[in-house]
Design a protein around this motif. Structure first.
Motif, mmCIF file in Angstrom:
data_model
loop_
_atom_site.group_PDB
_atom_site.id
_atom_site.type_symbol
_atom_site.label_atom_id
_atom_site.label_comp_id
_atom_site.label_asym_id
_atom_site.label_seq_id
_atom_site.Cartn_x
_atom_site.Cartn_y
_atom_site.Cartn_z
ATOM 1 N N PHE A 186 -8.918 8.127 18.800
ATOM 2 C CA PHE A 186 -8.350 8.789 17.612
ATOM 3 C C PHE A 186 -7.984 7.749 16.545
ATOM 4 N N ASN A 187 -7.442 8.246 15.394
ATOM 5 C CA ASN A 187 -7.108 7.396 14.239
ATOM 6 C C ASN A 187 -8.323 6.630 13.699
ATOM 7 N N VAL A 188 -9.470 7.278 13.680
ATOM 8 C CA VAL A 188 -10.633 6.696 13.021
ATOM 9 C C VAL A 188 -11.141 7.725 12.021
ATOM 10 N N TRP A 189 -11.307 7.295 10.764
ATOM 11 C CA TRP A 189 -11.715 8.240 9.729
ATOM 12 C C TRP A 189 -12.801 7.627 8.842
ATOM 13 N N PRO A 190 -13.763 8.426 8.420
ATOM 14 C CA PRO A 190 -14.730 7.898 7.453
ATOM 15 C C PRO A 190 -14.085 7.773 6.060
ATOM 16 N N ALA A 191 -14.536 6.778 5.293
ATOM 17 C CA ALA A 191 -13.972 6.563 3.953
ATOM 18 C C ALA A 191 -14.988 5.819 3.094
ATOM 19 N N ARG A 192 -14.622 5.648 1.803
ATOM 20 C CA ARG A 192 -15.551 5.002 0.875
ATOM 21 C C ARG A 192 -14.765 4.000 0.013
ATOM 22 N N ILE A 193 -15.319 2.802 -0.155
ATOM 23 C CA ILE A 193 -14.639 1.774 -0.958
ATOM 24 C C ILE A 193 -14.729 2.146 -2.436
ATOM 25 N N ARG A 194 -13.593 2.263 -3.083
ATOM 26 C CA ARG A 194 -13.600 2.629 -4.489
ATOM 27 C C ARG A 194 -13.483 1.376 -5.367
ATOM 28 N N GLN A 195 -12.605 0.447 -4.928
ATOM 29 C CA GLN A 195 -12.385 -0.738 -5.754
ATOM 30 C C GLN A 195 -12.043 -1.922 -4.866
ATOM 31 N N ARG A 196 -12.462 -3.109 -5.271
ATOM 32 C CA ARG A 196 -12.203 -4.306 -4.487
ATOM 33 C C ARG A 196 -11.476 -5.297 -5.388
ATOM 34 N N VAL A 197 -10.314 -5.819 -4.938
ATOM 35 C CA VAL A 197 -9.570 -6.805 -5.735
ATOM 36 C C VAL A 197 -9.385 -8.064 -4.907
ATOM 37 N N PHE A 198 -10.060 -9.117 -5.329
ATOM 38 C CA PHE A 198 -9.939 -10.372 -4.590
ATOM 39 C C PHE A 198 -8.634 -11.060 -4.976
ATOM 40 N N GLN A 199 -7.800 -11.409 -3.973
ATOM 41 C CA GLN A 199 -6.492 -11.992 -4.301
ATOM 42 C C GLN A 199 -6.257 -13.327 -3.626
ATOM 43 N N GLY A 200 -7.304 -13.983 -3.210
ATOM 44 C CA GLY A 200 -7.143 -15.318 -2.616
ATOM 45 C C GLY A 200 -6.845 -15.231 -1.131
ATOM 46 N N ASP A 201 -5.545 -15.109 -0.790
ATOM 47 C CA ASP A 201 -5.167 -15.070 0.614
ATOM 48 C C ASP A 201 -5.723 -13.826 1.314
ATOM 49 N N PHE A 202 -5.938 -12.782 0.573
ATOM 50 C CA PHE A 202 -6.495 -11.562 1.167
ATOM 51 C C PHE A 202 -7.294 -10.820 0.093
ATOM 52 N N THR A 203 -8.046 -9.820 0.557
ATOM 53 C CA THR A 203 -8.756 -8.964 -0.389
ATOM 54 C C THR A 203 -8.169 -7.572 -0.273
ATOM 55 N N GLN A 204 -7.865 -6.961 -1.396
ATOM 56 C CA GLN A 204 -7.276 -5.625 -1.368
ATOM 57 C C GLN A 204 -8.339 -4.595 -1.727
ATOM 58 N N TYR A 205 -8.521 -3.615 -0.821
ATOM 59 C CA TYR A 205 -9.489 -2.557 -1.057
ATOM 60 C C TYR A 205 -8.768 -1.254 -1.367
ATOM 61 N N HIS A 206 -9.247 -0.557 -2.376
ATOM 62 C CA HIS A 206 -8.756 0.800 -2.640
ATOM 63 C C HIS A 206 -9.821 1.735 -2.080
ATOM 64 N N VAL A 207 -9.414 2.577 -1.133
ATOM 65 C CA VAL A 207 -10.384 3.339 -0.351
ATOM 66 C C VAL A 207 -10.165 4.840 -0.555
ATOM 67 N N ASP A 208 -11.244 5.563 -0.854
ATOM 68 C CA ASP A 208 -11.146 7.029 -0.929
ATOM 69 C C ASP A 208 -11.095 7.593 0.473
ATOM 70 N N TRP A 209 -10.001 8.283 0.771
ATOM 71 C CA TRP A 209 -9.809 8.808 2.135
ATOM 72 C C TRP A 209 -9.080 10.132 2.073
ATOM 73 N N ASP A 210 -9.623 11.134 2.629
ATOM 74 C CA ASP A 210 -8.934 12.404 2.773
ATOM 75 C C ASP A 210 -8.442 12.950 1.429
ATOM 76 N N GLY A 211 -9.266 12.755 0.400
ATOM 77 C CA GLY A 211 -8.900 13.278 -0.909
ATOM 78 C C GLY A 211 -7.838 12.472 -1.637
ATOM 79 N N ARG A 212 -7.556 11.251 -1.186
ATOM 80 C CA ARG A 212 -6.581 10.400 -1.882
ATOM 81 C C ARG A 212 -7.024 8.946 -1.740
#
Lengths: 364, 540
Positions: free
Chosen positions: A306-332
């Motif tokens: 459980f706790n596995v869901w399909p999603a789609r990458i909407r935006q990618r923000v490279f921040q050096g120490d990490f990369t932040q992804y904004h992901v379309d999931w469950d209508g949000r």
């Protein structure tokens, strides 16, 4: 060095019509490092100053080493700050500009009328400990911010107080120096083996140097716990929000699906989320928090039940120490932070997964 | 208490309509106020002089403030320091000097004018214009300090933005700088105007010969004539006081209304605007102001003090030391000078302790009603000293302890009228000292007394010394209050100088004025030497 415990019970501090602290209760064990964490105006500094004796509480009781130093109930007690045997590092450092570095540090010892030979050795030791050994004769007004900070530290612990209080001591330093001093401060705490109460609004600072953290808002305590507890199991939306970034997921309780001590909620979009509720009572409509770094993104579907869901990458923000992804999931949109360099591109179809231990039911 | 007592008596006296000599008043009424209609021209005079002087002072202050804080005029750091000098020259010195320079008959300028073939006189200082001129030179430095501070706190980026968008320097100045500093300028104007309304010495020295009275000099005349007309004078005083109080209130409103959009917490270094070739004319303006406000008056007084009979054309035979001999040999002068120095010493010492304690009480202890006390302390500022002294005269005449006519009364008066001065100086320093500096000492275990000795006092020292010096200088030169309250056996020096101006020779007066200044300087040098020697063995 002598170590003392601190007990604060039902503390109320009022300025005229403003109530800064409204009934705060916590204890600090001897030798423990406790941090009061919260946004400005939450009452953390006022609480610290009340322990110090610089602020007179309206009601409540404060004990240090078992003995009451303030009590509003009879017999009323209010021992002045100078006789509480504590010490404090101030946000502004409060370095006396008319004295040398040596005289600044020696102050507490001279107040206690120690023989001058002892003063000299102990001030030297203290200055060595904060790596300012050679600066003793310098006038205190000619120091950099970092050096002033160290002098303030040495001055605070040189006379072996039973408790050290810190009022946002690192907030006036630049980011790099602050990170360095955080490590040094932890090392110093370990060496001095002293009870300390630390006030800050900086989460990383609190997580780094405390045994336990008290999160405050509007004069009341929101949560008390170890750094890991505060970070991964926030009690409510305020703590989840204030302590770093978290995704909040709203849904309806599905007790019919719950087993193995896990709780299950169903979002309005229909997704099922398994999580934990460490002793939390909650209603039917609930919120769950998941830290952005605890979510995983994968191309292939992971083999968890459980706790596995399909999603789609909407935006990618490279921040050096990490990369932040904004992901379309469950209508949000979910926010996911990934430390590894990753080839995921905007528009990619992915699977989001989460360990139920990190999906925490909130009390709201 | 000290503050309100005389005011209450002043108002009581102004309402007395019975026998003017009777104490307490036989009957109360508003007759004294309605009777003021006869003196309408005096109120007109006062407003005229004050308005003229304010305009001139604000123009001077604005020009100097802009030049010295916003342009790259040569030597502006030095000029900024020198701008304090006109304040120390005092209106009395200025009035005496300008009377010598520009009085219609014997003034130097008019002597030159006649020598060049002119007839009658070119300038006349014994006019409203003359009084306003002398006052404006003095108040110019006050206006400068106030306006300069506002200009310095303005972010230069606002001017730079205007220039980047294509506006020239003059346009920038008129469209950006001026509107931004306007509240500050307005505040300065109101403050200066209020001070002018209560000013006394210039109007006395320059106005009396032509029977030109302003409210303060008229009051003085009414009280010192025979029979004295206390109630009328009191009514005048109360009216003046009411007007000034309103002005001070307006001033506070302007200052606290928060229209200073330019003042932010962000620190920036005010950058100077490059004014190119205009630097030299601007430098000329600065030099010219200091010349007429400081150098010329001081030189004139010095010159006159060495003359048998002052004329514009020096002759070797005319030089003499006899004025100084006379001045120093006169018992009256000697004792007055001694009394003044003694009073200065006492006022400054008692004042620093008293005002230091009050400042500390208001800003450090969380005493309820501290705000009210602060307001009361600043009260004497809204009252012209002469008016205040008049209230004192009335109040202490019936005081059971006979201190009227003694130095003790003057000491009490000085302490009261200089409360705002000392309080403001000391509290300025107290406010700058972060509270945590004292709290830290407390956390280190220091008791109240130990903290005071090792942390609070050393940090306050510069402020306390500055306050002491200001009080000392202000006391020795005080005129408005002293002239009414000094007794025949306890004279002080400044009123003695004024008396000498009207009753003996100009030259002797000049010598006395210079002696007073020298005595102040000498006393200060001596005190500093002693203080330094006393401090050195103590270490630090």
């Amino acid at each position: 060095m002598a170590r003392a415990s601190i007990e604060v019970r039902d503390l109320v501090v009022r300025y005229g019509s403003v109530v800064a602290v409204r009934g705060v209760t916590f204890t600090v064990a001897a030798g423990e490092h406790l941090t009061l964490l919260g946004p400005s105006g939450c009452g953390k500094t006022t609480t610290l100053r009340a322990i110090a004796g610089l602020e007179k509480p309206t009601a409540g009781e404060i004990r240090i080493g078992g003995a009451p130093v303030f009590s509003s109930s009879s017999p009323a007690v209010n021992i002045p700050a100078e006789r509480r045997g504590l010490s404090m590092v101030f946000q502004s450092y409060a370095i006396w500009p008319h004295m040398s570095v040596f005289d600044n540090v020696a102050y507490g010892l001279r107040v206690r009328k120690r023989p001058e030979a002892e003063v000299t050795t102990r001030v030297r030791e203290a200055l060595d400990l904060v790596q300012l050994g050679e600066l003793g004769t310098r006038s205190a007004s000619k120091l950099s911010g970092g050096q002033q900070q160290r002098v303030a530290l040495a001055r605070a612990f040189v006379f072996s107080p039973s408790v050290l209080l810190f009022d946002e001591p690192l907030s006036n330093l630049d980011a790099k120096l602050r990170a360095e001093m955080r490590v040094e401060l932890k090392e110093l705490q370990r060496r001095l083996d002293i009870t300390s109460v630390y006030v800050t609004h900086d989460l990383e600072e609190a997580l780094a140097i405390s045994d336990r953290i008290v999160v405050m808002r509007d004069g009341v305590i929101e949560q008390i716990g170890s750094p890991a507890e505060i970070y991964d199991r926030p009690r409510n939306t305020f703590v989840a929000d204030f302590v770093g970034s978290a995704n909040l997921i709203r849904g309806r309780r599905r007790t019919d699906l719950e087993r193995d001590g896990l709780v299950v909620i169903q979002t309005h979009g229909g997704a099922l989320v398994h999580g934990t509720a460490p002793g939390r009572a909650a209603g039917d409509e609930v919120l769950m928090a998941i830290r952005t770094v605890r979510l995983r993104l994968e191309r292939a579907r992971p083999a968890t039940p459980f706790n596995v869901w399909p999603a789609r990458i909407r935006q990618r923000v490279f921040q050096g120490d990490f990369t932040q992804y904004h992901v379309d999931w469950d209508g949000r949109v979910l926010i996911v932070r990934v430390a590894a360099p990753d080839p995921l591109a905007e528009g990619d179809e992915v699977f989001v997964s989460a360990d139920p231990r990190y999906c925490v039911l909130l009390e709201e | 208490m000290l503050v309100l007592y005389p005011i209450a008596y002043l108002i009581q006296a102004s309402l007395s309509v019975g026998d003017p000599q009777a104490r307490p008043p036989e009957a109360y009424g508003l007759d004294n106020y309605t009777g003021l209609g006869r003196y309408a021209h005096i109120f007109g005079n006062t407003l005229l002089v004050a308005a003229l002087a304010t305009m001139l002072a604000v123009v001077v202050g604005f020009a100097m403030g802009w030049i010295l804080s916003r342009t790259n005029v040569p030597g502006r750091a030095a000029f900024e320091q020198l701008m304090a000098l006109p304040y120390y020259v005092t209106p009395l010195m200025g009035a005496l000097a300008w009377a010598l320079i520009a009085s219609p008959n014997s003034g130097f300028v008019n002597q030159f004018w006649r020598a060049l073939g002119g007839s009658d006189h070119l300038v006349d200082i014994n006019t409203p214009w003359g009084i306003a001129w002398v006052m404006a030179l003095f108040e110019g430095s006050v206006a400068f300090v106030m306006i300069g501070a506002v200009m310095k706190s303005m972010d230069p980026a606002m001017e730079e933005a205007s220039q980047v968008l294509g506006a020239g320097r003059v346009r920038t100045m008129l469209r950006i700088t001026l509107p931004l500093v306007l509240p500050g300028v307005l505040g300065a104007a109101v403050f200066v105007f209020a001070e002018m309304l209560g000013s006394f010495s210039a109007a006395l020295v320059l106005g009396l010969p032509n029977r030109f009275y302003v409210v303060t000099t008229a009051m003085y005349q009414l009280v010192s004539q025979y029979p004295p007309r206390f109630p009328t004078a009191a009514a005048m005083g109360v009216s003046l006081f009411a007007v000034m109080f309103a002005m001070v209130w307006i001033y506070r409103r302007i200052v606290s209304s928060g229209t200073y959009v330019t003042i932010t917490g962000r620190a920036f270094r005010p950058r100077a605007m490059d004014v190119g070739g205009l630097r030299w004319p601007f430098l000329g303006v600065c030099v010219a102001y200091l010349a007429v406000a400081v150098i010329l008056p001081v030189l004139t007084i010095t010159y006159a003090s060495f003359q048998h009979l002052t004329t514009a054309f020096p002759r070797a035979a005319n030089f003499t030391l006899v004025n100084y001999e006379t001045a120093l040999s006169l018992d009256a002068v000697r004792s007055a000078l001694g009394n003044s120095l003694l009073l200065g010493l006492a006022t400054a010492s008692v004042g620093v302790v008293l005002m230091g304690f009050l400042s500390w009480l208001i800003y450090r202890s969380r005493l309820p009603g501290a705000g009210v006390i602060e307001y009361l302390l600043m009260f004497p500022q809204a009252v012209p000293r002469l008016v205040f002294a008049f209230g004192m005269l009335w109040a202490w005449l019936i005081f059971p302890i006979p201190i009227y006519g003694t130095l003790w009364l003057l000491l009490i008066v000085y302490l009261t009228v200089f409360l705002p001065l000392g309080f403001r100086t000391i509290s300025g320093v107290i406010l700058q000292i972060d509270r945590s500096l004292e709290e830290c000492a407390q956390m280190c275990g220091a008791t109240w007394g130990y903290r005071l000795r090792t942390v609070t006092m050393p940090l306050l020292k510069p402020g306390l010394i500055a306050a002491w010096l200001l009080l000392f200088i202000a006391s020795v030169r005080e005129l408005g209050a002293s002239i009414l309250l000094m007794g025949p056996k306890a004279k002080v020096i400044t009123p003695a100088i004024v008396e000498s101006w009207f009753s003996t020779s100009t030259e002797l007066t000049a010598a006395m004025a210079l002696l007073q200044t020298l005595a102040v300087v000498a006393a200060l040098v001596l005190l500093f030497a002693v203080a330094r020697r006393a401090v050195q063995p103590g270490g630090e």
